[in-house]
Structures are given as structure tokens and as C-alpha cells.
Design an enzyme around this catalytic site. Sequence first.
Site, PDB file in Angstrom:
ATOM      1  CB  CYS A  71      -0.806   0.535   5.064  1.00  0.00           C
ATOM      2  SG  CYS A  71       0.744  -0.222   4.524  1.00  0.00           S
TER       3      CYS A  71
ATOM      4  CD  GLU B 181      -1.479  -2.311   1.990  1.00  0.00           C
ATOM      5  OE1 GLU B 181      -0.280  -2.671   1.859  1.00  0.00           O
ATOM      6  OE2 GLU B 181      -2.306  -2.962   2.657  1.00  0.00           O
TER       7      GLU B 181
ATOM      8  CB  CYS C 138      -0.221  -3.037   8.654  1.00  0.00           C
ATOM      9  SG  CYS C 138       0.833  -1.791   7.904  1.00  0.00           S
TER      10      CYS C 138
END
Length: 162
Positions: free
Chosen positions: A115, A75, A112
Site C-alpha cells: 500500500c 488503502e 503494509c
Amino acid sequence: MQKKNLAISYELYSSLDELDSIAQNLCRESVKAMKTSHSPYSEFRVGVAVLLESGRIIYGSNQENVAYPSGLCAERVALFAIGSTYPDDRIMSMAITAQTDRFEIREPVTSCGACLQVMAEYEKKQVHPIDVIFYCLNGSIIRISGIKSLLPFAFTETRLKK
Ligand code: THU
């Protein structure tokens, strides 16, 4: 003491053909993005495809490093590429998918915290919600509009001021 509850809303799809064609295409592109994953340590491939307002699609995949913390999630690879190459092209939508040969992934893999924080930053910068699609290959799909739903207690700029 008060007990409080937060509610978020998201869409859950059971297969790709339930999505509109633009989102379907973005999910398919995220699968292609996994091909460039450099993940010899986790053997966990993550692919991201980001649709910009201009129609461009930018790709990202996780890039690992033998010094583990030096690697980066898919990401952020995609978002930082956009921030540095197309800073004024609005992020409309992003599809994220993951795959590993070690086991079957049965549910969408969600991003996560780091990100999500980066997504929140770009969303704030462009003042327009980002549509986030977590796509599980041959499985369900979670779709959320706006990072606030994913990170309701995000650290924001207002905290830096008195
Ligand atoms: N990973 C991502 O690319 N995105 C996330 O949001 C979570 C994890 C990557 C990092 C690492 O290369 C591998 O997945 C296993 O954690």
C-alpha cells in the site's frame, strides 16, 4: 563500510480533538468506511477515507477473498478507485483506521509495504505530498506528510533508466 542513519519526522497526537477539524472529520469518515469491509477470514476491518482537492471524500475498505491473495487492502481499494475515477483530482489527505472484535487495537495500524508503494506512485504522479493519518480509535494518532518518510528506500522510476 559506513554506518548511516535515517531520521523521519511525524506527528503523534494523543486524541482526536488535538487534530484540526478537517483531519478529525476524515478520521471519523474512515471509521464509517470500515462498515463495508469484507473480512470474514481475518475478521480485521480496515477503513480508509481520502480527501481530494475538490473536497470529495473517497472511501475504501479491505476486501478479502477465499483465495487469499485475490483480496485487497483498504488503502489500495480507495487509491485505485481514485486513480480510475478521479485521476486529476489531487489527493490531499488520507485517514486509515482498523478494528477487530478479536482484541483491542491500542496503537495506530500502519499500512503494509504494498500500500505504501501505491501511495508513493500516486504522490509522484501528482507531485504533491500526501498527508497520511493513522487513526487508532480511542487511542493515539500518527500523522506523516509525504510517503518518503514512510518508504525512504522506495523503488522509483529513475531506476528504470540508465
Ligand atoms: N489490511 C489492509 O486493509 N491494509 C493494510 O495496510 C494492511 C492489512 C487488511 C488486509 C486483510 O484484509 C486484513 O487487513 C488482515 O491483514
